[in-house]
Design an enzyme around this catalytic site. Sequence first.
Site, PDB file in Angstrom:
ATOM      1  N   ASP A  51       4.864  -6.192   8.562  1.00 43.97           N
ATOM      2  CA  ASP A  51       4.294  -7.532   8.353  1.00 43.97           C
ATOM      3  C   ASP A  51       3.135  -7.785   9.314  1.00 43.97           C
ATOM      4  O   ASP A  51       3.114  -7.251  10.419  1.00 43.97           O
ATOM      5  CB  ASP A  51       5.407  -8.574   8.549  1.00 43.97           C
ATOM      6  CG  ASP A  51       5.040  -9.926   7.973  1.00 43.97           C
ATOM      7  OD1 ASP A  51       4.090 -10.003   7.163  1.00 43.97           O
ATOM      8  OD2 ASP A  51       5.701 -10.915   8.339  1.00 43.97           O
ATOM      9  N   HIS A 105      -4.627  -4.810   4.911  1.00 47.38           N
ATOM     10  CA  HIS A 105      -3.703  -3.963   4.136  1.00 47.38           C
ATOM     11  C   HIS A 105      -4.150  -2.500   4.186  1.00 47.38           C
ATOM     12  O   HIS A 105      -3.323  -1.593   4.266  1.00 47.38           O
ATOM     13  CB  HIS A 105      -3.627  -4.445   2.689  1.00 47.38           C
ATOM     14  CG  HIS A 105      -2.999  -5.801   2.542  1.00 47.38           C
ATOM     15  ND1 HIS A 105      -1.847  -6.149   3.206  1.00 47.38           N
ATOM     16  CD2 HIS A 105      -3.358  -6.899   1.822  1.00 47.38           C
ATOM     17  CE1 HIS A 105      -1.524  -7.400   2.906  1.00 47.38           C
ATOM     18  NE2 HIS A 105      -2.433  -7.880   2.068  1.00 47.38           N
ATOM     19  N   LEU A 116      11.589  14.987   6.453  1.00 46.27           N
ATOM     20  CA  LEU A 116      11.681  13.525   6.516  1.00 46.27           C
ATOM     21  C   LEU A 116      11.820  12.966   5.101  1.00 46.27           C
ATOM     22  O   LEU A 116      11.155  13.423   4.176  1.00 46.27           O
ATOM     23  CB  LEU A 116      10.414  12.937   7.165  1.00 46.27           C
ATOM     24  CG  LEU A 116      10.361  11.402   7.231  1.00 46.27           C
ATOM     25  CD1 LEU A 116      11.343  10.862   8.273  1.00 46.27           C
ATOM     26  CD2 LEU A 116       8.943  10.904   7.556  1.00 46.27           C
TER      27      LEU A 116
END
Length: 247
Positions: free
Chosen positions: A24, A41, A135
């Site tokens: 955020d 973004h 991962l």
Amino acid sequence: MGTGKTTDPKRPPRNAEHVAIIMDGNGRWATSRGWPRLVGHRRGAERVREIVRACPDLGIRWLTVYAFSTENWKRSTEEVLGLMAIFARYIEREADRLSIEGVRLRFIGDRTRLDPKLQKMMAGIEARTMGGTRLNLTVAINYGGRDEIARAVRSIARDVAEGRLAPEAVTEAVFAARLDTADLPDPDLVIRTSGETRTSNFLPWQAAYAEYEFSPTLWPDFGAQELAAIVGQFGNRERRFGGVAGA
Ligand code: IPE
Ligand code: IPE
Ligand code: MG
């Protein structure tokens, strides 16, 4: 269908093996500089790259990031379309690197509402990176915990109505196996950046026993060093899972 595995309270992992992040603060990062929110973004997507690279050395085997919530459609068309374009570009640009680095990419959320072209790209990169074992990266797009639970309930209700499943057979494990996260372990640690101390509909079922860490850093400024510090502190926390200290 997955295993619907949930954390075994008797054998908690010592490391934060599954870290989930509510990324955020992109908008505030950009507007505080007088720039359009989409610049934030874009910078945020670059951060994902750095964080993904840092995970294996920190002992993190599973990383789940919240990229777009079911509530984020309320934003302007320009911002929503811009975010969708960033997701498409991320998939295009990262496909090679992720498969070379042994990262398996999955998506959670209701993808049926996304552009069919994007859906195809998502399925393509999931298939392409399926062999990755270093991962497990999961990106939540059009994800909402309540929406996910409602979809799981609908699927169970259908099976019960059609006689394939007895109501008594609906256990926690059976339910968890219907969630988008069926193949994922529960998160050990949930991090939210930008100083907000709410969960905003992220993994409400799965994070029932997770530890939470709230960082004031805006996501575009969140780096591998801060992640390492947070994960390091996690080792000092005592997770009791309803039991008694030291027992
Ligand atoms: C997080 O940053 C990214 C998404 C929710 C898509 P925000 O866009 O929410 O940034 P702030 O919270 O407005 O600063
Ligand atoms: C949560 O952030 C969703 C993502 C990070 C994708 P928001 O910015 O949408 O959450 P609220 O509106 O502050 O609760
Ligand atoms: Mg926000």
